[in-house]
Design a protein around this motif. Structure first.
Motif, PDB file in Angstrom:
ATOM      1  N   ASN A  42       0.818  -1.216   0.000  1.00  0.00           N
ATOM      2  CA  ASN A  42       0.000   0.000   0.000  1.00  0.00           C
ATOM      3  C   ASN A  42       0.849   1.261   0.000  1.00  0.00           C
ATOM      4  O   ASN A  42       0.404   2.320   0.431  1.00  0.00           O
ATOM      5  CB  ASN A  42      -0.948   0.007   1.204  1.00  0.00           C
ATOM      6  CG  ASN A  42      -2.060  -1.018   1.075  1.00  0.00           C
ATOM      7  OD1 ASN A  42      -2.667  -1.136   0.017  1.00  0.00           O
ATOM      8  ND2 ASN A  42      -2.304  -1.779   2.125  1.00  0.00           N
ATOM      9  N   GLY A  43       2.081   1.137  -0.496  1.00  0.00           N
ATOM     10  CA  GLY A  43       2.964   2.295  -0.553  1.00  0.00           C
ATOM     11  C   GLY A  43       3.790   2.427   0.715  1.00  0.00           C
ATOM     12  O   GLY A  43       3.706   1.603   1.630  1.00  0.00           O
ATOM     13  N   PRO A  44       4.617   3.474   0.810  1.00  0.00           N
ATOM     14  CA  PRO A  44       5.463   3.658   1.993  1.00  0.00           C
ATOM     15  C   PRO A  44       4.651   4.086   3.213  1.00  0.00           C
ATOM     16  O   PRO A  44       4.047   5.154   3.226  1.00  0.00           O
ATOM     17  CB  PRO A  44       6.442   4.755   1.554  1.00  0.00           C
ATOM     18  CG  PRO A  44       5.692   5.519   0.503  1.00  0.00           C
ATOM     19  CD  PRO A  44       4.847   4.510  -0.210  1.00  0.00           C
ATOM     20  N   LEU A  45       4.655   3.228   4.230  1.00  0.00           N
ATOM     21  CA  LEU A  45       3.920   3.504   5.465  1.00  0.00           C
ATOM     22  C   LEU A  45       4.893   3.556   6.633  1.00  0.00           C
ATOM     23  O   LEU A  45       5.901   2.855   6.647  1.00  0.00           O
ATOM     24  CB  LEU A  45       2.875   2.417   5.726  1.00  0.00           C
ATOM     25  CG  LEU A  45       1.825   2.164   4.639  1.00  0.00           C
ATOM     26  CD1 LEU A  45       0.899   1.038   5.079  1.00  0.00           C
ATOM     27  CD2 LEU A  45       1.035   3.424   4.339  1.00  0.00           C
ATOM     28  N   TYR A  46       4.565   4.363   7.623  1.00  0.00           N
ATOM     29  CA  TYR A  46       5.397   4.468   8.822  1.00  0.00           C
ATOM     30  C   TYR A  46       4.836   3.564   9.906  1.00  0.00           C
ATOM     31  O   TYR A  46       3.666   3.643  10.269  1.00  0.00           O
ATOM     32  CB  TYR A  46       5.437   5.917   9.309  1.00  0.00           C
ATOM     33  CG  TYR A  46       6.168   6.100  10.615  1.00  0.00           C
ATOM     34  CD1 TYR A  46       7.383   5.450  10.865  1.00  0.00           C
ATOM     35  CD2 TYR A  46       5.653   6.921  11.613  1.00  0.00           C
ATOM     36  CE1 TYR A  46       8.056   5.621  12.070  1.00  0.00           C
ATOM     37  CE2 TYR A  46       6.330   7.102  12.816  1.00  0.00           C
ATOM     38  CZ  TYR A  46       7.523   6.443  13.042  1.00  0.00           C
ATOM     39  OH  TYR A  46       8.188   6.613  14.230  1.00  0.00           O
ATOM     40  N   LEU A 142      -0.336  -8.418   7.128  1.00  0.00           N
ATOM     41  CA  LEU A 142      -1.121  -7.975   8.278  1.00  0.00           C
ATOM     42  C   LEU A 142      -2.109  -6.898   7.864  1.00  0.00           C
ATOM     43  O   LEU A 142      -1.874  -6.164   6.906  1.00  0.00           O
ATOM     44  CB  LEU A 142      -0.221  -7.454   9.395  1.00  0.00           C
ATOM     45  CG  LEU A 142       0.602  -6.190   9.169  1.00  0.00           C
ATOM     46  CD1 LEU A 142       1.028  -5.598  10.512  1.00  0.00           C
ATOM     47  CD2 LEU A 142       1.848  -6.456   8.347  1.00  0.00           C
ATOM     48  N   TYR A 143      -3.202  -6.848   8.574  1.00  0.00           N
ATOM     49  CA  TYR A 143      -4.199  -5.806   8.342  1.00  0.00           C
ATOM     50  C   TYR A 143      -3.817  -4.572   9.141  1.00  0.00           C
ATOM     51  O   TYR A 143      -3.359  -4.667  10.281  1.00  0.00           O
ATOM     52  CB  TYR A 143      -5.591  -6.290   8.752  1.00  0.00           C
ATOM     53  CG  TYR A 143      -6.132  -7.397   7.882  1.00  0.00           C
ATOM     54  CD1 TYR A 143      -6.771  -7.115   6.686  1.00  0.00           C
ATOM     55  CD2 TYR A 143      -5.980  -8.734   8.259  1.00  0.00           C
ATOM     56  CE1 TYR A 143      -7.270  -8.134   5.877  1.00  0.00           C
ATOM     57  CE2 TYR A 143      -6.464  -9.762   7.460  1.00  0.00           C
ATOM     58  CZ  TYR A 143      -7.108  -9.449   6.270  1.00  0.00           C
ATOM     59  OH  TYR A 143      -7.574 -10.464   5.468  1.00  0.00           O
ATOM     60  N   THR A 144      -4.004  -3.398   8.538  1.00  0.00           N
ATOM     61  CA  THR A 144      -3.671  -2.147   9.207  1.00  0.00           C
ATOM     62  C   THR A 144      -4.757  -1.103   8.971  1.00  0.00           C
ATOM     63  O   THR A 144      -5.466  -1.144   7.960  1.00  0.00           O
ATOM     64  CB  THR A 144      -2.334  -1.572   8.695  1.00  0.00           C
ATOM     65  OG1 THR A 144      -2.463  -1.216   7.304  1.00  0.00           O
ATOM     66  CG2 THR A 144      -1.200  -2.576   8.843  1.00  0.00           C
ATOM     67  N   GLU A 145      -4.856  -0.174   9.905  1.00  0.00           N
ATOM     68  CA  GLU A 145      -5.659   1.036   9.714  1.00  0.00           C
ATOM     69  C   GLU A 145      -4.662   2.142   9.397  1.00  0.00           C
ATOM     70  O   GLU A 145      -3.778   2.421  10.219  1.00  0.00           O
ATOM     71  CB  GLU A 145      -6.451   1.377  10.975  1.00  0.00           C
ATOM     72  CG  GLU A 145      -7.554   0.393  11.313  1.00  0.00           C
ATOM     73  CD  GLU A 145      -8.760   0.514  10.392  1.00  0.00           C
ATOM     74  OE1 GLU A 145      -8.764   1.427   9.540  1.00  0.00           O
ATOM     75  OE2 GLU A 145      -9.682  -0.305  10.523  1.00  0.00           O
ATOM     76  N   ASN A 146      -4.761   2.729   8.213  1.00  0.00           N
ATOM     77  CA  ASN A 146      -3.765   3.699   7.776  1.00  0.00           C
ATOM     78  C   ASN A 146      -4.258   5.141   7.913  1.00  0.00           C
ATOM     79  O   ASN A 146      -5.229   5.544   7.279  1.00  0.00           O
ATOM     80  CB  ASN A 146      -3.380   3.430   6.322  1.00  0.00           C
ATOM     81  CG  ASN A 146      -2.812   2.037   6.133  1.00  0.00           C
ATOM     82  OD1 ASN A 146      -2.179   1.489   7.041  1.00  0.00           O
ATOM     83  ND2 ASN A 146      -3.043   1.450   4.975  1.00  0.00           N
ATOM     84  N   GLU A 147      -3.583   5.884   8.776  1.00  0.00           N
ATOM     85  CA  GLU A 147      -3.910   7.296   8.980  1.00  0.00           C
ATOM     86  C   GLU A 147      -3.180   8.133   7.926  1.00  0.00           C
ATOM     87  O   GLU A 147      -1.955   8.106   7.835  1.00  0.00           O
ATOM     88  CB  GLU A 147      -3.467   7.744  10.368  1.00  0.00           C
ATOM     89  CG  GLU A 147      -3.714   9.218  10.653  1.00  0.00           C
ATOM     90  CD  GLU A 147      -3.154   9.656  11.984  1.00  0.00           C
ATOM     91  OE1 GLU A 147      -3.225  10.865  12.292  1.00  0.00           O
ATOM     92  OE2 GLU A 147      -2.636   8.804  12.731  1.00  0.00           O
ATOM     93  N   LYS A 148      -3.939   8.839   7.128  1.00  0.00           N
ATOM     94  CA  LYS A 148      -3.336   9.643   6.065  1.00  0.00           C
ATOM     95  C   LYS A 148      -2.581  10.819   6.663  1.00  0.00           C
ATOM     96  O   LYS A 148      -3.159  11.840   7.040  1.00  0.00           O
ATOM     97  CB  LYS A 148      -4.419  10.137   5.101  1.00  0.00           C
ATOM     98  CG  LYS A 148      -5.062   9.019   4.287  1.00  0.00           C
ATOM     99  CD  LYS A 148      -6.052   9.565   3.269  1.00  0.00           C
ATOM    100  CE  LYS A 148      -6.633   8.445   2.424  1.00  0.00           C
ATOM    101  NZ  LYS A 148      -7.609   8.954   1.420  1.00  0.00           N
ATOM    102  N   LYS A 149      -1.285  10.643   6.744  1.00  0.00           N
ATOM    103  CA  LYS A 149      -0.419  11.652   7.332  1.00  0.00           C
ATOM    104  C   LYS A 149       0.975  11.447   6.771  1.00  0.00           C
ATOM    105  O   LYS A 149       1.602  10.425   7.009  1.00  0.00           O
ATOM    106  CB  LYS A 149      -0.406  11.517   8.855  1.00  0.00           C
ATOM    107  CG  LYS A 149       0.484  12.517   9.575  1.00  0.00           C
ATOM    108  CD  LYS A 149       0.426  12.288  11.075  1.00  0.00           C
ATOM    109  CE  LYS A 149       1.336  13.255  11.812  1.00  0.00           C
ATOM    110  NZ  LYS A 149       1.320  13.003  13.276  1.00  0.00           N
ATOM    111  N   SER A 150       1.466  12.394   6.005  1.00  0.00           N
ATOM    112  CA  SER A 150       2.775  12.257   5.382  1.00  0.00           C
ATOM    113  C   SER A 150       3.873  12.821   6.282  1.00  0.00           C
ATOM    114  O   SER A 150       3.622  13.637   7.179  1.00  0.00           O
ATOM    115  CB  SER A 150       2.796  12.970   4.034  1.00  0.00           C
ATOM    116  OG  SER A 150       2.533  14.358   4.188  1.00  0.00           O
ATOM    117  N   GLY A 151       5.081  12.380   6.044  1.00  0.00           N
ATOM    118  CA  GLY A 151       6.216  12.859   6.816  1.00  0.00           C
ATOM    119  C   GLY A 151       7.481  12.136   6.427  1.00  0.00           C
ATOM    120  O   GLY A 151       7.520  11.393   5.444  1.00  0.00           O
ATOM    121  N   THR A 152       8.527  12.337   7.198  1.00  0.00           N
ATOM    122  CA  THR A 152       9.818  11.713   6.948  1.00  0.00           C
ATOM    123  C   THR A 152      10.388  11.167   8.252  1.00  0.00           C
ATOM    124  O   THR A 152      10.385  11.850   9.274  1.00  0.00           O
ATOM    125  CB  THR A 152      10.819  12.720   6.348  1.00  0.00           C
ATOM    126  OG1 THR A 152      10.280  13.253   5.130  1.00  0.00           O
ATOM    127  CG2 THR A 152      12.151  12.050   6.054  1.00  0.00           C
TER     128      THR A 152
END
Length: 213
Positions: A42-46, A142-152
């Protein structure tokens, strides 16, 4: 909640042989994942340590399969009789959460129990590599809930923060390149011979941990 697939590499080290449910197994120590930014399906996730600390025991008894299961060309659960009959080679046990002394890095550590007969049947090349201590790639589903929040974090950009993890399976990849590499400290056998962080001294690689806030 979306099913997130994360990939890691393995590095040679020690494994043991034991019996489980009357069958010979190879017990392989593993670091399933380290905290930080991971470019999964699902792309780069933190994956922050604070979230990884939650519900880690849910990894226990999750199936270990050869490759990720799919349905209609999309990632799917391994909790399906057809998947288990054709892809399962073992289970995850002794899952635990470990973090560095400064709390900036964390990892999931576990023992991967591989049924020797099934391993030899479905992934003979992988078994040979494990026996020789050669690299083999693994991947978490694994299943995740992804909070839309970008950063580094650690010099890596992410598009969302993964939260509330529900483990589904651990996949062994006979072929393919992992998104999370040996340099990140993840993989089978990394407990035995994992590198130590030059910044904080913990038993994981934290090349950018001094940059994480």
């Amino acid at each position: 909640m979306s099913l997130e697939l994360l990939t890691a590499n393995t590095k040679g080290g020690a494994y043991e042989k034991a019996t489980l449910e009357g069958k010979p197994h190879w017990v392989v120590p593993a670091v399933m994942m380290t905290s930080g930014v991971v470019p999964g399906s699902n792309g780069p996730l933190y994956y922050p340590p604070s979230e990884m600390k939650k519900n880690v025991q849910a990894w226990n008894n999750r199936p270990v399969v050869v490759y990720h299961p799919t349905k209609d060309g999309k990632p799917s659960t391994a909790a399906d009789p057809n998947v288990l009959n054709r892809q399962k080679v073992g289970i995850v046990l002794n899952a635990e959460y470990v973090q560095s002394s400064d709390g900036k890095k964390a990892k999931w550590r576990a023992k991967v129990w591989i049924n020797e007969e099934l391993g030899r049947k479905y992934m003979p090349g992988v078994m040979d590599k494990i026996e020789k201590g050669e690299p083999v790639e693994i991947s978490t589903g694994l299943y995740t809930e992804n909070e839309k929040k970008s950063g580094t974090v650690g010099g890596k950009q992410y598009k969302a923060v993964a939260k509330d993890y529900v483990p589904d399976h651990l996949a062994i990849l006979p072929t393919g390149k992992g998104a999370s590499s040996v340099a990140d400290g993840s993989g089978l056998l990394m407990n035995a011979r994992g590198p130590r962080c030059a910044t904080c001294g913990c038993d994981m690689t934290c090349s950018g941990c001094d940059k994480e806030k």
